[in-house]
Design a protein around this motif. Structure first.
Motif, PDB file in Angstrom:
ATOM      1  N   GLY A  35       0.770  -1.230   0.000  1.00  0.00           N
ATOM      2  CA  GLY A  35       0.000   0.000   0.000  1.00  0.00           C
ATOM      3  C   GLY A  35       0.800   1.278   0.000  1.00  0.00           C
ATOM      4  N   LYS A  36       0.282   2.247  -0.682  1.00  0.00           N
ATOM      5  CA  LYS A  36       0.877   3.580  -0.715  1.00  0.00           C
ATOM      6  C   LYS A  36      -0.174   4.626  -0.399  1.00  0.00           C
ATOM      7  CE  LYS A  36       4.989   2.349  -2.017  1.00  0.00           C
ATOM      8  NZ  LYS A  36       6.095   2.407  -1.109  1.00  0.00           N
ATOM      9  N   GLY A  37      -1.343   4.175   0.072  1.00  0.00           N
ATOM     10  CA  GLY A  37      -2.411   5.103   0.398  1.00  0.00           C
ATOM     11  C   GLY A  37      -3.125   5.653  -0.831  1.00  0.00           C
ATOM     12  N   LEU A  38      -3.031   4.943  -1.950  1.00  0.00           N
ATOM     13  CA  LEU A  38      -3.659   5.414  -3.181  1.00  0.00           C
ATOM     14  C   LEU A  38      -5.171   5.299  -3.093  1.00  0.00           C
ATOM     15  CD1 LEU A  38      -1.302   3.660  -5.753  1.00  0.00           C
ATOM     16  CD2 LEU A  38      -1.173   6.017  -4.932  1.00  0.00           C
ATOM     17  N   SER A  39      -5.859   6.255  -3.703  1.00  0.00           N
ATOM     18  CA  SER A  39      -7.317   6.211  -3.778  1.00  0.00           C
ATOM     19  C   SER A  39      -7.721   6.619  -5.191  1.00  0.00           C
ATOM     20  CB  SER A  39      -7.942   7.130  -2.726  1.00  0.00           C
ATOM     21  OG  SER A  39      -7.526   8.459  -2.948  1.00  0.00           O
ATOM     22  N   GLY A  40      -8.996   6.594  -5.468  1.00  0.00           N
ATOM     23  CA  GLY A  40      -9.453   6.934  -6.807  1.00  0.00           C
ATOM     24  C   GLY A  40      -9.768   5.677  -7.593  1.00  0.00           C
ATOM     25  N   THR A  41      -9.765   5.810  -8.903  1.00  0.00           N
ATOM     26  CA  THR A  41     -10.124   4.687  -9.764  1.00  0.00           C
ATOM     27  C   THR A  41      -8.955   4.304 -10.664  1.00  0.00           C
ATOM     28  OG1 THR A  41     -10.983   6.160 -11.469  1.00  0.00           O
ATOM     29  CG2 THR A  41     -12.550   5.394  -9.815  1.00  0.00           C
ATOM     30  N   LEU A  42      -9.039   3.112 -11.210  1.00  0.00           N
ATOM     31  CA  LEU A  42      -8.044   2.635 -12.157  1.00  0.00           C
ATOM     32  C   LEU A  42      -8.523   3.016 -13.556  1.00  0.00           C
ATOM     33  CD1 LEU A  42      -5.423   1.084 -12.516  1.00  0.00           C
ATOM     34  CD2 LEU A  42      -6.734  -1.026 -12.485  1.00  0.00           C
ATOM     35  N   LEU A  57      -0.999  -2.960  -7.117  1.00  0.00           N
ATOM     36  CA  LEU A  57      -1.788  -1.899  -6.499  1.00  0.00           C
ATOM     37  C   LEU A  57      -2.586  -2.411  -5.305  1.00  0.00           C
ATOM     38  CD1 LEU A  57      -3.055  -0.085  -9.716  1.00  0.00           C
ATOM     39  CD2 LEU A  57      -1.297   0.691  -8.124  1.00  0.00           C
ATOM     40  N   HIS A  58      -2.176  -3.532  -4.745  1.00  0.00           N
ATOM     41  CA  HIS A  58      -2.900  -4.101  -3.613  1.00  0.00           C
ATOM     42  C   HIS A  58      -2.667  -3.279  -2.346  1.00  0.00           C
ATOM     43  CE1 HIS A  58       1.058  -5.847  -3.902  1.00  0.00           C
ATOM     44  NE2 HIS A  58       0.971  -6.518  -2.784  1.00  0.00           N
ATOM     45  N   TYR A  59      -3.582  -3.435  -1.403  1.00  0.00           N
ATOM     46  CA  TYR A  59      -3.546  -2.742  -0.111  1.00  0.00           C
ATOM     47  C   TYR A  59      -3.593  -1.223  -0.268  1.00  0.00           C
ATOM     48  CZ  TYR A  59      -2.489  -7.242   1.974  1.00  0.00           C
ATOM     49  OH  TYR A  59      -2.550  -8.554   2.368  1.00  0.00           O
ATOM     50  N   ASN A  60      -4.565  -0.755  -1.019  1.00  0.00           N
ATOM     51  CA  ASN A  60      -4.808   0.671  -1.180  1.00  0.00           C
ATOM     52  C   ASN A  60      -6.285   0.925  -0.953  1.00  0.00           C
ATOM     53  OD1 ASN A  60      -2.292   2.203  -2.028  1.00  0.00           O
ATOM     54  ND2 ASN A  60      -2.177   0.422  -3.367  1.00  0.00           N
ATOM     55  N   SER A  61      -6.790   2.043  -1.442  1.00  0.00           N
ATOM     56  CA  SER A  61      -8.212   2.383  -1.303  1.00  0.00           C
ATOM     57  C   SER A  61      -8.811   2.703  -2.662  1.00  0.00           C
ATOM     58  CB  SER A  61      -8.376   3.575  -0.353  1.00  0.00           C
ATOM     59  OG  SER A  61      -7.938   3.241   0.933  1.00  0.00           O
ATOM     60  N   LEU A  62      -8.455   1.915  -3.664  1.00  0.00           N
ATOM     61  CA  LEU A  62      -8.993   2.141  -5.008  1.00  0.00           C
ATOM     62  C   LEU A  62     -10.457   1.737  -5.040  1.00  0.00           C
ATOM     63  CD1 LEU A  62      -6.038   0.724  -7.118  1.00  0.00           C
ATOM     64  CD2 LEU A  62      -6.493   3.100  -6.481  1.00  0.00           C
ATOM     65  N   SER A  63     -11.237   2.439  -5.858  1.00  0.00           N
ATOM     66  CA  SER A  63     -12.661   2.131  -5.977  1.00  0.00           C
ATOM     67  C   SER A  63     -13.034   2.047  -7.454  1.00  0.00           C
ATOM     68  CB  SER A  63     -13.491   3.202  -5.262  1.00  0.00           C
ATOM     69  OG  SER A  63     -13.235   4.462  -5.832  1.00  0.00           O
ATOM     70  N   GLY A  64     -14.282   1.740  -7.702  1.00  0.00           N
ATOM     71  CA  GLY A  64     -14.751   1.617  -9.080  1.00  0.00           C
ATOM     72  C   GLY A  64     -14.504   0.225  -9.619  1.00  0.00           C
ATOM     73  N   GLU A  65     -14.673   0.106 -10.930  1.00  0.00           N
ATOM     74  CA  GLU A  65     -14.540  -1.195 -11.578  1.00  0.00           C
ATOM     75  C   GLU A  65     -13.141  -1.393 -12.155  1.00  0.00           C
ATOM     76  OE1 GLU A  65     -17.623  -1.889 -14.417  1.00  0.00           O
ATOM     77  OE2 GLU A  65     -19.201  -1.653 -12.926  1.00  0.00           O
ATOM     78  N   ILE A  66     -12.779  -2.644 -12.366  1.00  0.00           N
ATOM     79  CA  ILE A  66     -11.537  -2.975 -13.064  1.00  0.00           C
ATOM     80  C   ILE A  66     -11.797  -2.736 -14.546  1.00  0.00           C
ATOM     81  CG2 ILE A  66      -9.896  -4.799 -13.645  1.00  0.00           C
ATOM     82  CD1 ILE A  66     -10.747  -6.154 -10.977  1.00  0.00           C
ATOM     83  N   ASN A  82      -5.934  -6.866  -5.052  1.00  0.00           N
ATOM     84  CA  ASN A  82      -6.680  -7.256  -3.857  1.00  0.00           C
ATOM     85  C   ASN A  82      -6.531  -6.227  -2.733  1.00  0.00           C
ATOM     86  OD1 ASN A  82      -3.958  -8.385  -3.986  1.00  0.00           O
ATOM     87  ND2 ASN A  82      -4.391  -9.299  -2.004  1.00  0.00           N
ATOM     88  N   VAL A  83      -7.410  -6.306  -1.782  1.00  0.00           N
ATOM     89  CA  VAL A  83      -7.485  -5.423  -0.619  1.00  0.00           C
ATOM     90  C   VAL A  83      -7.603  -3.963  -1.055  1.00  0.00           C
ATOM     91  CG1 VAL A  83      -6.585  -4.926   1.679  1.00  0.00           C
ATOM     92  CG2 VAL A  83      -6.067  -7.122   0.625  1.00  0.00           C
ATOM     93  N   ASN A  84      -8.665  -3.695  -1.795  1.00  0.00           N
ATOM     94  CA  ASN A  84      -9.073  -2.365  -2.238  1.00  0.00           C
ATOM     95  C   ASN A  84     -10.578  -2.277  -2.056  1.00  0.00           C
ATOM     96  OD1 ASN A  84      -6.938  -0.545  -3.508  1.00  0.00           O
ATOM     97  ND2 ASN A  84      -6.407  -2.515  -4.418  1.00  0.00           N
ATOM     98  N   ASN A  85     -11.189  -1.266  -2.595  1.00  0.00           N
ATOM     99  CA  ASN A  85     -12.644  -1.110  -2.539  1.00  0.00           C
ATOM    100  C   ASN A  85     -13.235  -1.195  -3.934  1.00  0.00           C
ATOM    101  OD1 ASN A  85     -12.699  -0.629   0.303  1.00  0.00           O
ATOM    102  ND2 ASN A  85     -11.913   1.418  -0.102  1.00  0.00           N
ATOM    103  N   LEU A  86     -12.683  -2.079  -4.760  1.00  0.00           N
ATOM    104  CA  LEU A  86     -13.153  -2.211  -6.139  1.00  0.00           C
ATOM    105  C   LEU A  86     -14.542  -2.834  -6.158  1.00  0.00           C
ATOM    106  CD1 LEU A  86      -9.787  -3.436  -7.635  1.00  0.00           C
ATOM    107  CD2 LEU A  86     -10.838  -1.194  -7.964  1.00  0.00           C
ATOM    108  N   SER A  87     -15.314  -2.501  -7.188  1.00  0.00           N
ATOM    109  CA  SER A  87     -16.682  -3.001  -7.299  1.00  0.00           C
ATOM    110  C   SER A  87     -16.900  -3.555  -8.705  1.00  0.00           C
ATOM    111  CB  SER A  87     -17.679  -1.885  -7.006  1.00  0.00           C
ATOM    112  OG  SER A  87     -17.487  -0.816  -7.920  1.00  0.00           O
ATOM    113  N   GLY A  88     -18.061  -4.129  -8.916  1.00  0.00           N
ATOM    114  CA  GLY A  88     -18.381  -4.676 -10.231  1.00  0.00           C
ATOM    115  C   GLY A  88     -17.793  -6.064 -10.405  1.00  0.00           C
ATOM    116  N   THR A  89     -17.883  -6.544 -11.616  1.00  0.00           N
ATOM    117  CA  THR A  89     -17.376  -7.883 -11.912  1.00  0.00           C
ATOM    118  C   THR A  89     -15.964  -7.804 -12.490  1.00  0.00           C
ATOM    119  OG1 THR A  89     -18.339  -7.836 -14.116  1.00  0.00           O
ATOM    120  CG2 THR A  89     -19.690  -8.783 -12.369  1.00  0.00           C
ATOM    121  N   ILE A  90     -15.249  -8.881 -12.340  1.00  0.00           N
ATOM    122  CA  ILE A  90     -13.924  -8.978 -12.952  1.00  0.00           C
ATOM    123  C   ILE A  90     -14.139  -9.228 -14.440  1.00  0.00           C
ATOM    124  CG2 ILE A  90     -11.802 -10.340 -13.047  1.00  0.00           C
ATOM    125  CD1 ILE A  90     -12.279 -10.992 -10.054  1.00  0.00           C
TER     126      ILE A  90
END
Length: 103
Positions: A35-42, A57-66, A82-90
């Motif tokens: 983790g680097k404390g990243l947030s936002g979307t990919l 990009l694991h162990y951050n606070s990313l959100s939205g879909e892949i 892994n260990v983010n706040n991603l949503s939607g389907t892979i």
């Protein structure tokens, strides 16, 4: 340093590990910190990095879909989201990525 002494008792492989160093600065060979404390979307713009072989990009606070565009990265062998706040389907196309390890 105790871990180093048990993994490399002859001090031939882990010479970059030293008692005054910080393992999270990248100076300890083979060690990466989470983790680097990243947030936002990919962004789908990730697909522009055509030669990307690893995305960690694991162990951050990313959100939205892949983004589906990620699957256009033909050389991507390591993908850690892994260990983010991603949503939607892979994106199902990820299963067709030939270089991706662990499929």
């Amino acid at each position: 340093m105790e871990l180093k002494s048990t993994l490399d008792p002859t001090n031939k492989l882990l010479r970059s590990w030293n008692p005054t160093g910080d393992p999270c600065t990248g100076s300890f060979e083979g060690v990466a910190c989470n983790g680097k404390g990243l947030s936002g979307t990919l962004s789908p713009a990730i697909a522009e990095l055509k030669c990307l072989s690893g995305l960690y990009l694991h162990y951050n606070s990313l959100s939205g879909e892949i983004p589906r565009e990620l699957t256009n990265l033909a050389e991507l062998s390591d993908l850690y989201l892994n260990v983010n706040n991603l949503s939607g389907t892979i994106p199902p196309q990820i299963g067709n990525m030939a270089a991706l390890q662990g499929l």
